[in-house]
Scaffold this motif. Structure first.
Motif, mmCIF file in Angstrom:
data_model
loop_
_atom_site.group_PDB
_atom_site.id
_atom_site.type_symbol
_atom_site.label_atom_id
_atom_site.label_comp_id
_atom_site.label_asym_id
_atom_site.label_seq_id
_atom_site.Cartn_x
_atom_site.Cartn_y
_atom_site.Cartn_z
ATOM 1 N N ARG A 287 64.174 -68.885 115.787
ATOM 2 C CA ARG A 287 64.514 -67.751 116.558
ATOM 3 C C ARG A 287 65.448 -68.161 118.121
ATOM 4 O O ARG A 287 66.008 -67.166 118.840
ATOM 5 C CB ARG A 287 63.588 -66.848 117.073
ATOM 6 C CG ARG A 287 63.054 -65.837 115.756
ATOM 7 C CD ARG A 287 62.303 -64.796 116.013
ATOM 8 N NE ARG A 287 61.072 -65.759 116.999
ATOM 9 C CZ ARG A 287 59.699 -66.283 116.835
ATOM 10 N NH1 ARG A 287 59.835 -66.168 114.506
ATOM 11 N NH2 ARG A 287 59.225 -66.825 116.935
ATOM 12 N N VAL A 288 65.552 -70.067 118.085
ATOM 13 C CA VAL A 288 66.279 -70.199 119.597
ATOM 14 C C VAL A 288 66.375 -71.046 119.345
ATOM 15 O O VAL A 288 66.628 -72.610 118.283
ATOM 16 C CB VAL A 288 64.724 -71.010 120.872
ATOM 17 C CG1 VAL A 288 64.275 -69.509 121.137
ATOM 18 C CG2 VAL A 288 64.369 -72.248 119.854
ATOM 19 N N ILE A 289 67.828 -71.762 120.014
ATOM 20 C CA ILE A 289 68.555 -73.075 120.125
ATOM 21 C C ILE A 289 68.428 -73.206 120.917
ATOM 22 O O ILE A 289 68.705 -72.957 122.023
ATOM 23 C CB ILE A 289 69.823 -72.149 119.600
ATOM 24 C CG1 ILE A 289 70.315 -71.669 118.196
ATOM 25 C CG2 ILE A 289 70.923 -73.320 120.013
ATOM 26 C CD1 ILE A 289 72.159 -70.677 118.532
ATOM 27 N N VAL A 290 68.188 -74.518 120.861
ATOM 28 C CA VAL A 290 68.027 -75.409 121.807
ATOM 29 C C VAL A 290 68.756 -76.941 122.548
ATOM 30 O O VAL A 290 69.158 -77.285 121.269
ATOM 31 C CB VAL A 290 66.759 -76.295 122.095
ATOM 32 C CG1 VAL A 290 66.723 -76.963 123.519
ATOM 33 C CG2 VAL A 290 65.648 -75.651 121.809
ATOM 34 N N PHE B 137 57.985 -65.706 126.113
ATOM 35 C CA PHE B 137 58.766 -66.914 126.087
ATOM 36 C C PHE B 137 58.347 -67.540 125.004
ATOM 37 O O PHE B 137 59.002 -68.130 123.790
ATOM 38 C CB PHE B 137 58.839 -67.387 127.160
ATOM 39 C CG PHE B 137 59.642 -68.630 126.988
ATOM 40 C CD1 PHE B 137 61.193 -68.226 127.816
ATOM 41 C CD2 PHE B 137 59.098 -70.090 127.063
ATOM 42 C CE1 PHE B 137 61.533 -70.038 127.011
ATOM 43 C CE2 PHE B 137 60.491 -70.971 126.886
ATOM 44 C CZ PHE B 137 61.338 -70.817 127.214
ATOM 45 N N ARG B 138 57.086 -67.387 125.313
ATOM 46 C CA ARG B 138 56.493 -68.831 123.521
ATOM 47 C C ARG B 138 56.737 -67.829 122.646
ATOM 48 O O ARG B 138 57.049 -68.948 121.611
ATOM 49 C CB ARG B 138 54.639 -69.069 124.557
ATOM 50 C CG ARG B 138 54.217 -69.649 123.120
ATOM 51 C CD ARG B 138 52.445 -70.213 123.519
ATOM 52 N NE ARG B 138 51.609 -71.561 122.798
ATOM 53 C CZ ARG B 138 52.226 -72.267 122.250
ATOM 54 N NH1 ARG B 138 53.108 -72.009 121.172
ATOM 55 N NH2 ARG B 138 50.875 -72.830 121.306
ATOM 56 N N VAL C 287 69.441 -78.544 129.858
ATOM 57 C CA VAL C 287 68.768 -78.534 128.908
ATOM 58 C C VAL C 287 68.978 -76.397 128.671
ATOM 59 O O VAL C 287 68.887 -75.631 130.266
ATOM 60 C CB VAL C 287 67.014 -78.458 128.341
ATOM 61 C CG1 VAL C 287 66.458 -77.280 126.968
ATOM 62 C CG2 VAL C 287 66.750 -79.595 128.142
ATOM 63 N N ALA C 288 69.556 -75.974 127.582
ATOM 64 C CA ALA C 288 70.075 -74.779 127.313
ATOM 65 C C ALA C 288 69.509 -74.335 126.443
ATOM 66 O O ALA C 288 69.121 -74.990 125.404
ATOM 67 C CB ALA C 288 71.217 -74.814 127.299
ATOM 68 N N VAL C 289 68.394 -73.147 126.282
ATOM 69 C CA VAL C 289 68.030 -72.506 125.611
ATOM 70 C C VAL C 289 68.371 -71.143 125.060
ATOM 71 O O VAL C 289 68.738 -70.299 125.770
ATOM 72 C CB VAL C 289 65.982 -72.535 126.247
ATOM 73 C CG1 VAL C 289 65.641 -71.009 124.857
ATOM 74 C CG2 VAL C 289 65.696 -73.189 127.214
ATOM 75 N N PHE C 290 69.546 -70.566 124.422
ATOM 76 C CA PHE C 290 70.080 -69.466 123.680
ATOM 77 C C PHE C 290 68.602 -68.460 122.364
ATOM 78 O O PHE C 290 68.210 -69.268 121.391
ATOM 79 C CB PHE C 290 70.944 -70.049 122.997
ATOM 80 C CG PHE C 290 71.659 -70.530 123.451
ATOM 81 C CD1 PHE C 290 73.513 -69.414 124.479
ATOM 82 C CD2 PHE C 290 71.544 -71.738 123.916
ATOM 83 C CE1 PHE C 290 73.995 -70.587 124.752
ATOM 84 C CE2 PHE C 290 72.842 -72.604 125.077
ATOM 85 C CZ PHE C 290 73.790 -71.648 125.483
ATOM 86 N N PRO C 291 69.086 -67.561 122.308
ATOM 87 C CA PRO C 291 68.117 -66.817 120.974
ATOM 88 C C PRO C 291 69.120 -67.071 120.524
ATOM 89 O O PRO C 291 70.244 -66.858 120.077
ATOM 90 C CB PRO C 291 68.253 -65.636 121.736
ATOM 91 C CG PRO C 291 69.351 -65.447 122.573
ATOM 92 C CD PRO C 291 69.286 -66.726 123.115
ATOM 93 N N ALA D 16 71.187 -64.543 127.610
ATOM 94 C CA ALA D 16 70.932 -63.529 126.584
ATOM 95 C C ALA D 16 69.448 -63.601 126.745
ATOM 96 O O ALA D 16 68.666 -63.158 128.126
ATOM 97 C CB ALA D 16 71.394 -63.687 124.825
ATOM 98 N N THR D 17 69.098 -62.998 125.997
ATOM 99 C CA THR D 17 67.734 -62.483 125.927
ATOM 100 C C THR D 17 66.209 -63.429 126.505
ATOM 101 O O THR D 17 65.111 -62.473 126.660
ATOM 102 C CB THR D 17 67.543 -61.549 124.335
ATOM 103 O OG1 THR D 17 67.159 -62.847 124.086
ATOM 104 C CG2 THR D 17 68.319 -61.075 124.547
#
Length: 90
Positions: free
Chosen positions: A55-58, A42-43, A81-85, A8-9
């Motif tokens: 604000r992120v799901i890891v 990103f940071r 590793v998956a990084v989602f907003p 996503a974003t």
């Protein structure tokens, strides 16, 4: 190698849907490395100060890091590793 997927974003900040990172360490170490690679936007999304942002799901190998040790979750060669907003909807 650790495979990292962006959704996503988060992809707007990285301009790619996946990448790889070297070696092992922790999720926190990986997100710091990715912050250096992808910059301030990103940071700002990934961190609140020195802690991982809400604000992120890891996920590591499909498991939310809230259940595996948070930022201290250890990573090993071959992990994904998956990084989602956080996405709201209804």
């Amino acid at each position: 190698m650790i495979k990292v997927l962006f959704f996503a974003t988060i992809r707007d900040y990285t301009r790619e849907k996946e990448t790889v990172a070297e070696g092992s360490g922790t999720v926190g170490d990986l997100l710091l490395e990715l912050s250096d690679r992808y910059g301030g936007e990103f940071r700002d999304e990934a961190f609140d100060g020195d802690t991982i942002s809400d604000r992120v799901i890891v996920l590591v190998n499909g498991r939310h890091i809230a259940h595996t040790g948070g930022a201290e979750t250890r990573l090993s060669e071959g992990d994904t590793v998956a990084v989602f907003p956080i996405i709201g909807g209804g």
